[in-house]
Design a protein around this motif. Structure first.
Motif, mmCIF file in Angstrom:
data_model
loop_
_atom_site.group_PDB
_atom_site.id
_atom_site.type_symbol
_atom_site.label_atom_id
_atom_site.label_comp_id
_atom_site.label_asym_id
_atom_site.label_seq_id
_atom_site.Cartn_x
_atom_site.Cartn_y
_atom_site.Cartn_z
ATOM 1 N N LYS A 130 -28.245 -113.235 -12.320
ATOM 2 C CA LYS A 130 -28.439 -114.367 -11.540
ATOM 3 C C LYS A 130 -27.637 -115.725 -12.099
ATOM 4 O O LYS A 130 -27.900 -116.630 -11.346
ATOM 5 C CB LYS A 130 -28.504 -114.746 -10.495
ATOM 6 C CG LYS A 130 -30.316 -114.327 -10.948
ATOM 7 C CD LYS A 130 -31.225 -114.626 -9.631
ATOM 8 C CE LYS A 130 -32.988 -114.731 -10.554
ATOM 9 N NZ LYS A 130 -33.461 -115.183 -9.404
ATOM 10 N N TYR A 131 -28.081 -115.456 -13.589
ATOM 11 C CA TYR A 131 -28.006 -116.835 -14.398
ATOM 12 C C TYR A 131 -26.888 -116.807 -14.834
ATOM 13 O O TYR A 131 -26.203 -118.513 -16.124
ATOM 14 C CB TYR A 131 -29.263 -117.241 -14.860
ATOM 15 C CG TYR A 131 -29.707 -116.232 -15.947
ATOM 16 C CD1 TYR A 131 -29.656 -115.796 -17.684
ATOM 17 C CD2 TYR A 131 -30.648 -115.409 -14.861
ATOM 18 C CE1 TYR A 131 -30.184 -115.135 -17.839
ATOM 19 C CE2 TYR A 131 -31.923 -113.998 -15.913
ATOM 20 C CZ TYR A 131 -30.719 -114.089 -17.248
ATOM 21 O OH TYR A 131 -31.048 -113.073 -18.004
ATOM 22 N N SER A 132 -26.252 -115.756 -15.340
ATOM 23 C CA SER A 132 -25.173 -115.764 -16.490
ATOM 24 C C SER A 132 -23.849 -115.255 -16.320
ATOM 25 O O SER A 132 -24.143 -114.235 -15.741
ATOM 26 C CB SER A 132 -25.963 -115.396 -17.771
ATOM 27 O OG SER A 132 -26.164 -114.047 -18.275
ATOM 28 N N ILE A 133 -23.294 -114.728 -16.366
ATOM 29 C CA ILE A 133 -22.012 -114.211 -16.935
ATOM 30 C C ILE A 133 -21.776 -113.378 -17.967
ATOM 31 O O ILE A 133 -21.928 -114.014 -19.570
ATOM 32 C CB ILE A 133 -19.886 -114.631 -15.940
ATOM 33 C CG1 ILE A 133 -19.543 -115.723 -18.350
ATOM 34 C CG2 ILE A 133 -20.338 -115.298 -15.333
ATOM 35 C CD1 ILE A 133 -18.080 -115.762 -17.667
ATOM 36 N N PRO A 134 -22.089 -111.752 -18.211
ATOM 37 C CA PRO A 134 -21.470 -111.215 -19.523
ATOM 38 C C PRO A 134 -20.224 -111.516 -19.634
ATOM 39 O O PRO A 134 -19.433 -110.749 -19.142
ATOM 40 C CB PRO A 134 -21.593 -109.798 -19.465
ATOM 41 C CG PRO A 134 -21.383 -109.591 -17.608
ATOM 42 C CD PRO A 134 -21.578 -111.415 -16.888
ATOM 43 N N HIS A 135 -19.873 -112.174 -20.758
ATOM 44 C CA HIS A 135 -18.289 -112.346 -21.742
ATOM 45 C C HIS A 135 -18.037 -110.939 -22.564
ATOM 46 O O HIS A 135 -17.107 -110.808 -22.045
ATOM 47 C CB HIS A 135 -18.573 -113.258 -22.843
ATOM 48 C CG HIS A 135 -17.164 -113.763 -22.781
ATOM 49 N ND1 HIS A 135 -16.948 -113.985 -24.219
ATOM 50 C CD2 HIS A 135 -15.821 -113.400 -22.452
ATOM 51 C CE1 HIS A 135 -15.880 -114.454 -24.623
ATOM 52 N NE2 HIS A 135 -14.817 -113.662 -23.476
ATOM 53 N N MET A 136 -19.073 -110.286 -23.016
ATOM 54 C CA MET A 136 -17.947 -109.487 -23.713
ATOM 55 C C MET A 136 -19.397 -108.600 -24.399
ATOM 56 O O MET A 136 -20.113 -109.146 -23.855
ATOM 57 C CB MET A 136 -17.362 -109.873 -25.253
ATOM 58 C CG MET A 136 -17.879 -110.860 -25.669
ATOM 59 S SD MET A 136 -16.409 -110.750 -27.028
ATOM 60 C CE MET A 136 -17.598 -111.829 -28.068
ATOM 61 N N VAL A 237 -15.331 -101.898 -35.551
ATOM 62 C CA VAL A 237 -14.251 -101.673 -35.067
ATOM 63 C C VAL A 237 -13.494 -102.198 -35.960
ATOM 64 O O VAL A 237 -12.480 -102.259 -36.410
ATOM 65 C CB VAL A 237 -14.103 -101.560 -33.746
ATOM 66 C CG1 VAL A 237 -13.036 -101.656 -33.353
ATOM 67 C CG2 VAL A 237 -14.601 -100.784 -32.778
ATOM 68 N N MET A 238 -14.324 -103.663 -35.786
ATOM 69 C CA MET A 238 -13.469 -105.033 -37.200
ATOM 70 C C MET A 238 -13.483 -104.770 -37.668
ATOM 71 O O MET A 238 -12.441 -104.142 -38.354
ATOM 72 C CB MET A 238 -14.808 -106.306 -36.425
ATOM 73 C CG MET A 238 -14.104 -106.710 -35.028
ATOM 74 S SD MET A 238 -15.321 -108.675 -34.706
ATOM 75 C CE MET A 238 -14.394 -109.590 -36.335
ATOM 76 N N LYS A 293 -9.182 -107.654 -30.583
ATOM 77 C CA LYS A 293 -8.905 -108.514 -31.503
ATOM 78 C C LYS A 293 -10.764 -108.475 -31.888
ATOM 79 O O LYS A 293 -10.927 -108.301 -33.271
ATOM 80 C CB LYS A 293 -9.225 -109.946 -30.997
ATOM 81 C CG LYS A 293 -7.359 -110.550 -30.782
ATOM 82 C CD LYS A 293 -6.383 -110.217 -31.887
ATOM 83 C CE LYS A 293 -4.471 -110.898 -31.419
ATOM 84 N NZ LYS A 293 -4.051 -110.291 -31.980
ATOM 85 N N MET A 294 -11.741 -107.966 -30.997
ATOM 86 C CA MET A 294 -12.830 -107.964 -31.711
ATOM 87 C C MET A 294 -14.059 -107.417 -31.395
ATOM 88 O O MET A 294 -14.703 -107.101 -32.031
ATOM 89 C CB MET A 294 -13.534 -109.596 -30.699
ATOM 90 C CG MET A 294 -13.142 -110.756 -31.128
ATOM 91 S SD MET A 294 -13.765 -111.948 -31.117
ATOM 92 C CE MET A 294 -15.680 -111.851 -31.849
#
Length: 348
Positions: A130-136, A237-238, A293-294
């Protein structure tokens, strides 16, 4: 005092509201504009943010993006130092899951919902807060050089095999997760890392190599100075793409999630632009770009990765349903003591 609406005033307000709806705009929230300051890590990560979020999505809205580049400990310190000010210096802070939990627990972050960030509805349930978005996100695995490590590892415990003495590497900045991994094979749990300490001291006696950064570990694997380590799958992977001779093994103890998140400080200067940025970060195209890319997995369910890419960055569905999550309350209480033990006892 009670306010009364005259028929004329009501008509004017209704007309204004209909006009706003006709233009397709939210009558309550202003359209994002101006400048948004994103506190983030630099390097390739920041470049990808610019290329896939700022330029194609935010700039056409009329939102300019500038970056406050540092590591996340600096961002946390800045947020805490500024939290009582009317306006802070960042509109968005990129943090680890532990970092955003810590900042929220200290009352420094804005609560988020789908009214502010509509793409939250697509976020994978295991990653939502409820306080952040998961970017990756990615999972913690074992990387190994098959030339030296002949049998594919199946457990974190394999790092303690005598034949790998002097070839095992750990990363200084990953003290927390390294102690955690050792605890999982020594009778500990996600809320009890203590057994991992004795286990790591045994590894120290076997000649473990301690590297300061992820990049230093990559170089050690490339030169074959190090043959096996605990690392995030995305890094594996990178590094494979970069030609480093490694394979990826999934430990039977379970795959612990690493989540890179974004949050909005309560005293952000441009919240509308900040919410728009978070929403853009969850769009399918930027999510796919970071996977390509990552090597990180998309955090939303409406992204269709090509099969070959999905096979590299995502674990099989049966494993995804059994991800382990760090207990952020436990880490908030113990992190300082874990770091002190690592510095004085393990490294010393």
């Amino acid at each position: 005092m009670t306010a009364f609406l005259t028929r004329r005033r009501f008509g004017l307000m209704a007309g204004s509201g209909l006009a706003t709806l006709a233009l397709g705009r939210d009558p309550i929230r202003a359209a994002p504009s101006g400048q948004v300051v994103v506190g983030t890590w630099g390097g390739d990560y920041q470049n990808l943010l610019q290329q896939n979020i700022a330029e194609p999505i935010l700039q056409p809205m009329g939102v300019g993006v500038v970056y406050d580049t540092a590591n996340d400990s600096v961002r946390k310190t800045k947020i805490m130092a500024e939290r009582r000010l009317p306006r802070g210096s960042m509109d968005i802070a990129a943090l680890t899951a532990s970092g955003s939990y810590e900042m929220f627990a200290n009352g420094a972050l804005e609560e988020l919902d789908e009214a502010k960030v509509p793409n939250l509805k697509h976020v994978l349930p295991v990653l939502r807060s409820k306080y952040s978005i998961p970017h990756m996100y990615t999972g913690r695995v074992i990387l190994y050089n098959p030339k030296i490590v002949k049998d594919k590892p199946t457990s974190y415990a394999d790092l303690w095999k005598p034949e790998y003495a002097g070839k095992v590497g750990v990363i200084d900045i990953q003290y927390q997760t390294t102690i955690e991994s050792a605890a999982l094979v020594a009778g500990g749990s996600m809320t009890n890392y203590e057994p991992g300490k004795a286990k790591l001291l045994a590894l120290k006696k076997q000649g473990v190599r301690i590297y300061p950064t992820n990049e230093a570990m990559a170089q050690a694997l490339k030169t074959e100075e190090c043959a096996i380590c605990i690392m995030w799958m995305a890094r594996g992977v990178m590094w494979q793409k970069a030609g480093i001779p490694i394979e990826i093994a999934v430990p039977k103890e379970g795959v612990v999630l690493y989540v890179s998140e974004m949050a909005v400080p309560k005293n952000a200067r441009n919240k509308e632009a900040a919410f728009a940025y978070l929403n853009a970060a969850l769009e399918p195209k930027p999510q796919e770009a970071f996977a390509q890319k990552m090597g990180y997995g998309p955090t939303v369910g409406n992204v269709a990765l090509a099969p070959d890419l999905a096979g590299k960055v995502l674990l099989p569905p049966e494993m995804q349903s059994e991800f382990l999550k760090q207990n952020q309350d436990y880490l908030a209480k113990t992190d300082a003591s874990l770091q002190e033990w690592w510095t004085k006892e393990f490294k010393g």
